[in-house]
Write a protein that holds these residues in place. Structure first.
Motif, PDB file in Angstrom:
ATOM      1  N   THR A 240      -8.762  -7.651   7.940  1.00  0.00           N
ATOM      2  CA  THR A 240     -10.069  -7.068   7.661  1.00  0.00           C
ATOM      3  C   THR A 240     -11.124  -7.580   8.636  1.00  0.00           C
ATOM      4  O   THR A 240     -11.309  -8.796   8.789  1.00  0.00           O
TER       5      THR A 240
ATOM      6  N   GLU B 277      -7.575   9.623   2.031  1.00  0.00           N
ATOM      7  CA  GLU B 277      -8.208   9.616   0.719  1.00  0.00           C
ATOM      8  C   GLU B 277      -9.609   9.038   0.873  1.00  0.00           C
ATOM      9  O   GLU B 277      -9.810   8.069   1.614  1.00  0.00           O
ATOM     10  N   GLY B 278     -10.567   9.648   0.195  1.00  0.00           N
ATOM     11  CA  GLY B 278     -11.931   9.139   0.245  1.00  0.00           C
ATOM     12  C   GLY B 278     -12.680   9.468  -1.024  1.00  0.00           C
ATOM     13  O   GLY B 278     -12.351  10.439  -1.722  1.00  0.00           O
TER      14      GLY B 278
ATOM     15  N   ALA C  50     -14.574   0.425   3.951  1.00  0.00           N
ATOM     16  CA  ALA C  50     -15.422   0.192   2.783  1.00  0.00           C
ATOM     17  C   ALA C  50     -16.861   0.056   3.269  1.00  0.00           C
ATOM     18  O   ALA C  50     -17.180  -0.877   4.022  1.00  0.00           O
TER      19      ALA C  50
ATOM     20  N   LEU D 298      -9.427   5.688   2.830  1.00  0.00           N
ATOM     21  CA  LEU D 298      -8.128   5.114   3.159  1.00  0.00           C
ATOM     22  C   LEU D 298      -7.347   6.166   3.933  1.00  0.00           C
ATOM     23  O   LEU D 298      -7.193   7.296   3.474  1.00  0.00           O
TER      24      LEU D 298
ATOM     25  N   GLU E  44     -15.775   4.881   0.183  1.00  0.00           N
ATOM     26  CA  GLU E  44     -14.542   4.279   0.691  1.00  0.00           C
ATOM     27  C   GLU E  44     -13.613   5.355   1.251  1.00  0.00           C
ATOM     28  O   GLU E  44     -13.587   6.486   0.738  1.00  0.00           O
TER      29      GLU E  44
ATOM     30  N   GLU F 245      -8.766  14.371  -0.675  1.00  0.00           N
ATOM     31  CA  GLU F 245      -7.418  13.896  -0.352  1.00  0.00           C
ATOM     32  C   GLU F 245      -6.756  14.911   0.568  1.00  0.00           C
ATOM     33  O   GLU F 245      -6.910  16.134   0.381  1.00  0.00           O
TER      34      GLU F 245
ATOM     35  N   LEU G  56      -3.964  -1.841   8.386  1.00  0.00           N
ATOM     36  CA  LEU G  56      -2.740  -2.087   7.633  1.00  0.00           C
ATOM     37  C   LEU G  56      -1.518  -1.697   8.442  1.00  0.00           C
ATOM     38  O   LEU G  56      -1.520  -0.694   9.160  1.00  0.00           O
TER      39      LEU G  56
ATOM     40  N   GLU H 115       0.807  -1.214   0.000  1.00  0.00           N
ATOM     41  CA  GLU H 115       0.000   0.000   0.000  1.00  0.00           C
ATOM     42  C   GLU H 115       0.843   1.268   0.000  1.00  0.00           C
ATOM     43  O   GLU H 115       0.581   2.210  -0.747  1.00  0.00           O
TER      44      GLU H 115
ATOM     45  N   ARG I 142      -8.489   0.985   6.104  1.00  0.00           N
ATOM     46  CA  ARG I 142      -9.318   1.106   4.916  1.00  0.00           C
ATOM     47  C   ARG I 142     -10.770   0.840   5.316  1.00  0.00           C
ATOM     48  O   ARG I 142     -11.103  -0.226   5.841  1.00  0.00           O
TER      49      ARG I 142
ATOM     50  N   GLU J 221      -2.421  -6.901   6.277  1.00  0.00           N
ATOM     51  CA  GLU J 221      -3.719  -6.233   6.307  1.00  0.00           C
ATOM     52  C   GLU J 221      -4.742  -7.204   6.884  1.00  0.00           C
ATOM     53  O   GLU J 221      -4.919  -8.310   6.380  1.00  0.00           O
TER      54      GLU J 221
END
Length: 408
Positions: free
Chosen positions: A296, A364-365, A337, A347, A345, A378, A310, A131, A335, A294
């Motif tokens: 989840t 970031e989205g 989702a 990150l 989303e 961002e 992460l 990533e 992350r 990572e």
């Protein structure tokens, strides 16, 4: 030496000629086929970047409105055996004119068979699993005008043959027409004290842009493990640079051998990731790696939201002269989702220097609105940056970016 603007017009005309030839082929060859599928789509976007602190260098601004367009045209016939694909891109920045640019991201013809594919033209190829940084991703030049993290790439002229066997997939590349990186101008941010001019960066090879590059990659899977092994020989996409006493940048694109390995293993909710490269040249050798995990958490509390955590460790033996300043760092992030119809989303993460106080924070989205619009955000923050690192030159370039795109 050629004038920079003349050289730019030369490449623009060259790209237009290539596009015209492909469109003629499309109308001629496709017109002879009864089974044709075509698709035209793309997006038009408005972008606004706001830098939270005054610039370090004279002329730098804080507000950067811009627009971009990315048209796409796709044709296939004879049941997908033949394909023509085109993706263009154009950016106009109303503050930094040096950020204005046109590019053909992809423009290639492809023949598809049962166990092999052959394509020729401008393509984008992506390799990698981690990533924070994509070490093995070597084929395309970074579009330095678009993103700080190197995610956006320029199209690369190539012939690409891919063969699928019981022993994995073998990809062979023959490339030419090297693409230099471009950089922000006097008004721009995320720049060196003296703006870098593209034509000031030289080549180790006397053949310059026309020197051919070769690459090979083998990829396969063994149960839960995906593996990729690659080797590249040609002009390196990343220049070797040094900063002069007057703040100017001196740079050269070396001829390199780069061997890369990427691994990803899936064990239930856990992804194990690894990338490593060894690069050799007459000017500079290097080794680097990124190893991470990572995990989840799916459907948290029955909400339908997935959360991935992460963690990665990054090492680059070039130390302080590495342009990415990731000589010995840890990346921690997450992350989110939402798994909704709007594809929401996010990150987020931070890179922590193990030996110094430097921290890089990112967010970031994106979220869709209706069938035709997508909003993105961002953020990048540079905190407590050590004066021994290359990114010390950007230490006051914290920024927020908002983008609204119309997809047609």
């Amino acid at each position: 030496m050629k004038n920079t603007s003349s050289l730019g017009w030369f490449f623009t005309i060259q790209r237009a000629m290539v596009l015209a030839v492909f469109l003629i082929i499309s109308r001629t060859v496709v017109g002879q086929s009864e089974e044709v599928y075509t698709e035209f789509l793309g997006n038009f976007s408005f972008e606004y970047r706001y830098f939270m602190q005054d610039g370090l260098y004279p002329g730098q601004k804080d507000h950067f409105p811009a627009i971009s367009i990315q048209p796409e045209y796709y044709v296939e016939w004879q049941g997908g055996k033949y394909i023509l694909n085109f993706t263009g891109f154009g950016r106009v920045d109303f503050t930094d004119a040096d950020r204005n640019h046109l590019d053909i991201r992809e423009l290639y013809f492809q023949k598809v068979s049962s166990n092999w594919e052959f394509s020729v033209g401008l393509k984008k190829i992506y390799w990698g699993v981690t990533e924070a940084v994509h070490l093995v991703d070597i084929i395309n030049q970074t579009d330095n005008l678009e993103t700080f993290d190197g995610e956006q790439k320029l199209g690369q002229l190539m012939a690409h043959y891919s063969y699928l066997s019981n022993f994995g997939t073998f990809d062979l590349f023959a490339m030419t027409w090297f693409r230099k990186r471009s950089f922000p101008g006097v008004n721009g941010r995320l720049r060196t004290p003296e703006p870098i001019r593209t034509n000031e960066l030289t080549f180790e090879s006397e053949m310059k842009e026309s020197r051919p590059d070769l690459a090979i990659r083998w990829s396969h899977y063994f149960g839960p493990v995906d593996i990729g092994l690659s080797h590249f020989y040609g002009t390196g996409r990343e220049p070797i640079v040094s900063i002069g006493n007057d703040g100017s940048l001196i740079g050269v694109y070396p001829v390199i051998h780069q061997t890369g390995l990427d691994l990803q293993a899936t064990t239930g909710p856990i992804l194990w990731k690894f990338e490593s490269i060894i690069r050799r040249s007459d000017i500079q050798n290097m080794k680097a790696m990124d190893v991470g995990i990572e995990y989840t958490f799916g459907n948290i509390g029955g909400s339908g939201i997935d959360l991935g955590l992460l963690a990665e460790y990054l090492y680059d033996d070039r130390g302080d002269i590495a342009l990415n300043s990731l000589q010995s760092d840890v990346f921690l992030g997450g992350r989110l989702a939402f798994n909704d119809v709007q594809s929401t989303e996010f990150l987020f993460g931070t890179i922590l220097d193990i030996n110094r106080s430097t921290r890089l924070i990112s967010l970031e989205g994106n979220r869709r609105f209706g069938d035709s619009f997508k909003a993105s955000v961002e953020m990048r923050l540079f905190q407590n940056v050590s004066d021994e690192e290359f990114i010390y030159l950007f230490r006051q370039d914290d920024f927020l970016k908002f983008e609204l795109g119309w997809y047609f």
